[in-house]
Design a protein around this motif. Structure first.
Motif, PDB file in Angstrom:
ATOM      1  N   VAL A 140     -16.421 -10.915  -1.776  1.00 10.66           N
ATOM      2  CA  VAL A 140     -17.800 -10.476  -1.492  1.00 10.66           C
ATOM      3  C   VAL A 140     -18.189  -9.472  -2.573  1.00 10.66           C
ATOM      4  CG1 VAL A 140     -19.254  -9.238   0.172  1.00 10.66           C
ATOM      5  CG2 VAL A 140     -17.467 -10.803   0.970  1.00 10.66           C
ATOM      6  N   LYS A 141     -19.374  -9.703  -3.185  1.00 13.20           N
ATOM      7  CA  LYS A 141     -19.711  -8.899  -4.367  1.00 13.20           C
ATOM      8  C   LYS A 141     -19.916  -7.415  -4.039  1.00 13.20           C
ATOM      9  CE  LYS A 141     -22.210 -12.655  -6.693  1.00 13.20           C
ATOM     10  NZ  LYS A 141     -23.606 -13.069  -6.895  1.00 13.20           N
ATOM     11  N   LYS A 142     -20.596  -7.147  -2.905  1.00 10.66           N
ATOM     12  CA  LYS A 142     -20.948  -5.739  -2.643  1.00 10.66           C
ATOM     13  C   LYS A 142     -19.872  -5.042  -1.816  1.00 10.66           C
ATOM     14  CE  LYS A 142     -25.948  -5.906  -2.678  1.00 10.66           C
ATOM     15  NZ  LYS A 142     -27.128  -5.908  -1.826  1.00 10.66           N
ATOM     16  N   VAL A 143     -19.285  -3.997  -2.386  1.00  8.71           N
ATOM     17  CA  VAL A 143     -18.268  -3.210  -1.682  1.00  8.71           C
ATOM     18  C   VAL A 143     -18.605  -1.737  -1.873  1.00  8.71           C
ATOM     19  CG1 VAL A 143     -15.848  -2.523  -1.769  1.00  8.71           C
ATOM     20  CG2 VAL A 143     -16.420  -4.935  -1.811  1.00  8.71           C
ATOM     21  N   ARG A 144     -18.588  -0.957  -0.759  1.00  3.66           N
ATOM     22  CA  ARG A 144     -19.047   0.421  -0.841  1.00  3.66           C
ATOM     23  C   ARG A 144     -18.104   1.285  -1.667  1.00  3.66           C
ATOM     24  NH1 ARG A 144     -19.083   2.030   4.498  1.00  3.66           N
ATOM     25  NH2 ARG A 144     -20.894   0.725   4.781  1.00  3.66           N
ATOM     26  N   MET A 189     -11.736 -17.004 -15.278  1.00  6.76           N
ATOM     27  CA  MET A 189     -10.360 -17.298 -14.875  1.00  6.76           C
ATOM     28  C   MET A 189      -9.483 -17.426 -16.127  1.00  6.76           C
ATOM     29  SD  MET A 189      -9.378 -20.009 -11.980  1.00  6.76           S
ATOM     30  CE  MET A 189     -10.726 -21.042 -12.486  1.00  6.76           C
ATOM     31  N   THR A 190      -8.308 -16.818 -16.109  1.00  6.60           N
ATOM     32  CA  THR A 190      -7.434 -16.948 -17.279  1.00  6.60           C
ATOM     33  C   THR A 190      -6.849 -18.362 -17.317  1.00  6.60           C
ATOM     34  OG1 THR A 190      -5.841 -15.888 -15.856  1.00  6.60           O
ATOM     35  CG2 THR A 190      -6.543 -14.630 -17.773  1.00  6.60           C
ATOM     36  N   GLU A 191      -6.566 -18.838 -18.528  1.00  8.98           N
ATOM     37  CA  GLU A 191      -5.952 -20.160 -18.666  1.00  8.98           C
ATOM     38  C   GLU A 191      -4.566 -20.100 -18.049  1.00  8.98           C
ATOM     39  OE1 GLU A 191      -6.787 -23.228 -19.810  1.00  8.98           O
ATOM     40  OE2 GLU A 191      -8.761 -22.304 -19.615  1.00  8.98           O
ATOM     41  N   SER A 192      -4.366 -20.758 -16.932  1.00  8.04           N
ATOM     42  CA  SER A 192      -3.042 -20.773 -16.336  1.00  8.04           C
ATOM     43  C   SER A 192      -2.586 -22.228 -16.301  1.00  8.04           C
ATOM     44  CB  SER A 192      -3.107 -20.187 -14.921  1.00  8.04           C
ATOM     45  OG  SER A 192      -2.152 -20.778 -14.103  1.00  8.04           O
ATOM     46  N   THR A 193      -1.469 -22.498 -16.965  1.00  6.36           N
ATOM     47  CA  THR A 193      -1.002 -23.890 -16.994  1.00  6.36           C
ATOM     48  C   THR A 193      -0.624 -24.325 -15.594  1.00  6.36           C
ATOM     49  OG1 THR A 193       0.798 -22.819 -18.160  1.00  6.36           O
ATOM     50  CG2 THR A 193      -0.127 -24.796 -19.180  1.00  6.36           C
ATOM     51  N   GLU A 194      -0.115 -23.362 -14.793  1.00  2.23           N
ATOM     52  CA  GLU A 194       0.260 -23.748 -13.438  1.00  2.23           C
ATOM     53  C   GLU A 194      -0.991 -24.220 -12.686  1.00  2.23           C
ATOM     54  OE1 GLU A 194       1.913 -20.836 -10.770  1.00  2.23           O
ATOM     55  OE2 GLU A 194       2.278 -22.421  -9.293  1.00  2.23           O
ATOM     56  N   LEU A 195      -2.048 -23.418 -12.734  1.00  2.86           N
ATOM     57  CA  LEU A 195      -3.288 -23.786 -12.051  1.00  2.86           C
ATOM     58  C   LEU A 195      -3.825 -25.110 -12.604  1.00  2.86           C
ATOM     59  CD1 LEU A 195      -5.355 -22.859  -9.955  1.00  2.86           C
ATOM     60  CD2 LEU A 195      -6.625 -21.785 -11.804  1.00  2.86           C
ATOM     61  N   GLU A 196      -3.814 -25.237 -13.909  1.00  2.00           N
ATOM     62  CA  GLU A 196      -4.331 -26.449 -14.574  1.00  2.00           C
ATOM     63  C   GLU A 196      -3.652 -27.708 -14.022  1.00  2.00           C
ATOM     64  OE1 GLU A 196      -7.016 -28.003 -16.411  1.00  2.00           O
ATOM     65  OE2 GLU A 196      -7.157 -25.850 -16.120  1.00  2.00           O
ATOM     66  N   SER A 197      -2.369 -27.591 -13.679  1.00  2.00           N
ATOM     67  CA  SER A 197      -1.650 -28.772 -13.193  1.00  2.00           C
ATOM     68  C   SER A 197      -2.149 -29.217 -11.806  1.00  2.00           C
ATOM     69  CB  SER A 197      -0.141 -28.506 -13.165  1.00  2.00           C
ATOM     70  OG  SER A 197       0.151 -27.567 -12.161  1.00  2.00           O
ATOM     71  N   SER A 243     -13.205 -12.107 -11.049  1.00  2.00           N
ATOM     72  CA  SER A 243     -14.085 -11.763  -9.922  1.00  2.00           C
ATOM     73  C   SER A 243     -14.234 -10.236  -9.865  1.00  2.00           C
ATOM     74  CB  SER A 243     -13.508 -12.323  -8.624  1.00  2.00           C
ATOM     75  OG  SER A 243     -12.571 -11.438  -8.060  1.00  2.00           O
ATOM     76  N   PRO A 244     -15.305  -9.738  -9.225  1.00  2.00           N
ATOM     77  CA  PRO A 244     -15.578  -8.294  -9.290  1.00  2.00           C
ATOM     78  C   PRO A 244     -14.418  -7.421  -8.800  1.00  2.00           C
ATOM     79  CG  PRO A 244     -17.374  -9.437  -8.157  1.00  2.00           C
ATOM     80  CD  PRO A 244     -16.341 -10.471  -8.506  1.00  2.00           C
ATOM     81  N   PRO A 270     -18.694 -16.790  -7.179  1.00  2.00           N
ATOM     82  CA  PRO A 270     -18.685 -18.246  -6.968  1.00  2.00           C
ATOM     83  C   PRO A 270     -17.293 -18.899  -7.028  1.00  2.00           C
ATOM     84  CG  PRO A 270     -19.586 -17.724  -9.111  1.00  2.00           C
ATOM     85  CD  PRO A 270     -19.365 -16.417  -8.425  1.00  2.00           C
ATOM     86  N   MET A 271     -16.519 -18.621  -6.014  1.00  2.00           N
ATOM     87  CA  MET A 271     -15.149 -19.166  -5.929  1.00  2.00           C
ATOM     88  C   MET A 271     -14.765 -19.136  -4.447  1.00  2.00           C
ATOM     89  SD  MET A 271     -11.940 -19.400  -7.631  1.00  2.00           S
ATOM     90  CE  MET A 271     -12.232 -18.545  -9.163  1.00  2.00           C
TER      91      MET A 271
END
Ligand SMILES: O=C(O)CCC(=O)C(=O)O
Ligand SMILES: [Fe+2]
Length: 262
Positions: free
Chosen positions: A249-253, A1-9, A94-95, A124-125
């Motif tokens: 979901v990890k697997k996508v055709r 995940m990129t460092e996002s100050t908004e998310l961090e708050s 994520s993938p 894992p999110m």
């Protein structure tokens, strides 16, 4: 995940890495629109289990299922929920760089979900939007207690229209569940891990009730001589609480085709 100050708050500070809680992630108007989409479906769209019912978009994940494409969510789930999550940067590692799957759970008051983990079919999110009513999500340690009992580690109160994001250790090292209760009890600044993240209205509602309970309890203590002053608030579950759990979901055709389009 990129460092996002908004998310961090929005980080839930008492929790190990990492969980974030955003009250009022969607507006009442957007909530109404989503509820119409979810409830105006034929009964057959719901899978009814003994303690909840659910819908899956774009498709149910049976063993070995591979999603047809990475962008298969219907538009009403892609916008505003999934797109707004993407802007927060939560899917940057994520993938498929976005949520491609959504499980819609509906719990009547008194229903819930057993403690479980979400497993490795998904990146894992998990990002959960709650609709219509509040509920407590319990987080348990994976290790059982000395008498073989589940050990509760944290409690997160999810308000309607909120977004809860759990990832990293919170996703992999703990179990989560919702107790089958009609009333969530013992709610207070010290028992709710996301207390500081809650909306002002919910904090006030809980604090006012605690104040009233303390007064009542003080009178009882004087009369009976008991010492117990435990007086957390109680919030009844009044309506069906609906959750939208977004995941990658990890697997996508057809991922290559998706990349060419985007
Ligand atoms: O309804 C919720 O908030 C939790 C649902 C959940 O844990 C799941 O669908 O795996
Ligand atoms: Fe889950």
């Amino acid at each position: 995940m990129t460092e996002s100050t908004e998310l961090e708050s929005y980080r839930i500070e008492p929790l190990p890495s990492a969980a974030y809680y955003i009250p009022d992630f969607i507006s009442p108007h957007e909530e109404k629109f989503l509820l119409e989409k979810i409830t105006n479906v034929p009964d057959s769209r719901w899978t009814t289990l003994s303690h909840r019912k659910l819908q899956t978009y774009p498709t149910q994940l049976l063993k070995g299922t591979v999603l047809p494409t990475a962008d298969a969510l219907p538009t009403w789930l892609a916008v505003p929920c999934a797109s707004r999550m993407k802007e927060l940067g939560i899917w940057d590692n994520s993938p498929h760089l976005t949520a491609n799957h959504c499980l819609v759970n509906c719990y009547e008051p008194g229903q819930g979900i057993m403690p479980h983990e979400d497993g490795d079919v998904y990146f894992p999110m998990v990002a959960t939007v709650s609709l219509q009513d509040g509920i407590v999500l319990d987080i348990y340690r994976k290790e059982l207690g000395p008498a073989g009992e589940r050990v509760l580690a944290y409690r997160i109160y999810q308000e309607p229209r909120s977004l809860l994001i759990t990832t990293e250790n919170m996703y992999t090292d703990f179990l989560h569940g919702i107790q089958e209760l009609k009333i969530d009890k013992d709610l207070s600044p010290s028992t709710i891990s996301n207390w500081k993240n809650l909306s002002f209205e919910t904090q006030q509602r809980i604090l006012m009730q605690i104040g009233q309970n303390q007064q009542k309890r003080r009178e009882q203590v004087v009369e009976s001589g008991e010492q117990d002053m435990c007086v957390g608030a109680e919030l009844p579950r009044e309506k069906d609480r609906i959750s939208l759990t977004f995941r990658d979901v990890k697997k996508v055709r057809n991922f290559a085709a998706f990349l060419r389009k985007s």
